[in-house]
Design a protein around this motif. Sequence first.
Motif, PDB file in Angstrom:
ATOM      1  N   UNK A  22       1.973   6.815  -6.874  1.00 56.72           N
ATOM      2  CA  UNK A  22       0.942   7.808  -7.218  1.00 56.72           C
ATOM      3  C   UNK A  22       1.402   9.227  -6.872  1.00 56.72           C
ATOM      4  N   UNK A  23       2.097   9.372  -5.747  1.00 64.80           N
ATOM      5  CA  UNK A  23       2.581  10.696  -5.353  1.00 64.80           C
ATOM      6  C   UNK A  23       3.637  11.207  -6.326  1.00 64.80           C
ATOM      7  N   UNK A  24       4.530  10.339  -6.776  1.00 61.64           N
ATOM      8  CA  UNK A  24       5.546  10.749  -7.750  1.00 61.64           C
ATOM      9  C   UNK A  24       4.921  11.086  -9.086  1.00 61.64           C
ATOM     10  N   UNK A  25       3.918  10.325  -9.478  1.00 59.54           N
ATOM     11  CA  UNK A  25       3.228  10.613 -10.745  1.00 59.54           C
ATOM     12  C   UNK A  25       2.516  11.954 -10.658  1.00 59.54           C
ATOM     13  N   UNK A  26       1.870  12.239  -9.546  1.00 55.59           N
ATOM     14  CA  UNK A  26       1.184  13.519  -9.382  1.00 55.59           C
ATOM     15  C   UNK A  26       2.185  14.668  -9.337  1.00 55.59           C
ATOM     16  N   UNK A  27       3.316  14.453  -8.696  1.00 56.90           N
ATOM     17  CA  UNK A  27       4.351  15.486  -8.629  1.00 56.90           C
ATOM     18  C   UNK A  27       4.935  15.755 -10.017  1.00 56.90           C
ATOM     19  N   UNK A  28       5.161  14.694 -10.782  1.00 57.10           N
ATOM     20  CA  UNK A  28       5.675  14.874 -12.140  1.00 57.10           C
ATOM     21  C   UNK A  28       4.655  15.580 -13.021  1.00 57.10           C
ATOM     22  N   UNK A  29       3.377  15.277 -12.849  1.00 61.84           N
ATOM     23  CA  UNK A  29       2.333  15.919 -13.646  1.00 61.84           C
ATOM     24  C   UNK A  29       2.246  17.406 -13.284  1.00 61.84           C
ATOM     25  N   UNK A  30       2.398  17.745 -12.027  1.00 66.83           N
ATOM     26  CA  UNK A  30       2.353  19.135 -11.602  1.00 66.83           C
ATOM     27  C   UNK A  30       3.550  19.926 -12.132  1.00 66.83           C
ATOM     28  N   UNK A  31       4.733  19.301 -12.208  1.00 67.90           N
ATOM     29  CA  UNK A  31       5.917  19.988 -12.705  1.00 67.90           C
ATOM     30  C   UNK A  31       5.868  20.166 -14.209  1.00 67.90           C
ATOM     31  N   UNK A  32       5.225  19.248 -14.908  1.00 64.55           N
ATOM     32  CA  UNK A  32       5.180  19.297 -16.362  1.00 64.55           C
ATOM     33  C   UNK A  32       4.120  20.271 -16.862  1.00 64.55           C
TER      34      UNK A  32
ATOM     35  N   UNK B 138       0.837  -1.202   0.000  1.00 61.74           N
ATOM     36  CA  UNK B 138       0.000   0.000   0.000  1.00 61.74           C
ATOM     37  C   UNK B 138       0.872   1.253   0.000  1.00 61.74           C
ATOM     38  N   UNK B 139       1.954   1.248   0.769  1.00 59.55           N
ATOM     39  CA  UNK B 139       2.860   2.390   0.804  1.00 59.55           C
ATOM     40  C   UNK B 139       3.564   2.570  -0.542  1.00 59.55           C
ATOM     41  N   UNK B 140       4.001   1.485  -1.147  1.00 57.65           N
ATOM     42  CA  UNK B 140       4.649   1.572  -2.460  1.00 57.65           C
ATOM     43  C   UNK B 140       3.697   2.141  -3.505  1.00 57.65           C
ATOM     44  N   UNK B 141       2.458   1.716  -3.465  1.00 54.24           N
ATOM     45  CA  UNK B 141       1.467   2.259  -4.407  1.00 54.24           C
ATOM     46  C   UNK B 141       1.246   3.747  -4.159  1.00 54.24           C
ATOM     47  N   UNK B 142       1.222   4.155  -2.885  1.00 53.03           N
ATOM     48  CA  UNK B 142       1.079   5.568  -2.549  1.00 53.03           C
ATOM     49  C   UNK B 142       2.264   6.368  -3.078  1.00 53.03           C
ATOM     50  N   UNK B 143       3.480   5.847  -2.925  1.00 51.51           N
ATOM     51  CA  UNK B 143       4.675   6.545  -3.395  1.00 51.51           C
ATOM     52  C   UNK B 143       4.635   6.701  -4.910  1.00 51.51           C
TER      53      UNK B 143
END
Length: 184
Positions: free
Chosen positions: A171-181, A164-169
């Motif tokens: 998703x968080x990295x994907x959201x962070x990358x989407x926000x930066x792009x 569950x933590x790995x899945x959260x990480x």
Amino acid sequence: MIDHASNQYAPPVANVQDVAPTAAPGELRYFSAKGRIGRLRYLAYTIGASLIHSVVSGALTAALGAAAGQTAGTVVMVTSFVVLMWFTVLCGIKRCHDLDMSGWWSLTLIVPLITLMWIFVPGSKGANRFGPPPPPNTTGVRILAFLLPVVCIIGIVAAITIPAYNSYVVKARAAQAANQASPR
């Protein structure tokens, strides 16, 4: 002096012969099939032997693996496993003796439900045909026996939370990358 025969208020006095004296506990023989061990001691000894096997065989395999190659590590693993199985069978035979059964019943260890019965069914009270009752459990035996449920609970919690933590990480990295792009 109070005369019990003439005093109607004196407590009753009786000589009871049907109560058997309690048997003294037997001695522990770690590397013998004779004697008895209780369910908590059986659980503690088998867990302790497994832990010792894991640590010793892992350390020896790591030490011998680099120097002597795969063959030495395999020999160490097989030898330590045979010693572990020998000790486990001895403990199983003594646990059967505590249940007032023949040691040959230890062959049923491969059936998980029967193994659970060995852990939850108490042994014979007092002496039986295999000897006196086992000695009382020490604090070390109790701690070692309760180590198994604690490790199992920690393992189950880890098996649930780590993915569950790995899945959260992820998703968080994907959201962070989407926000930066995205342009602002």
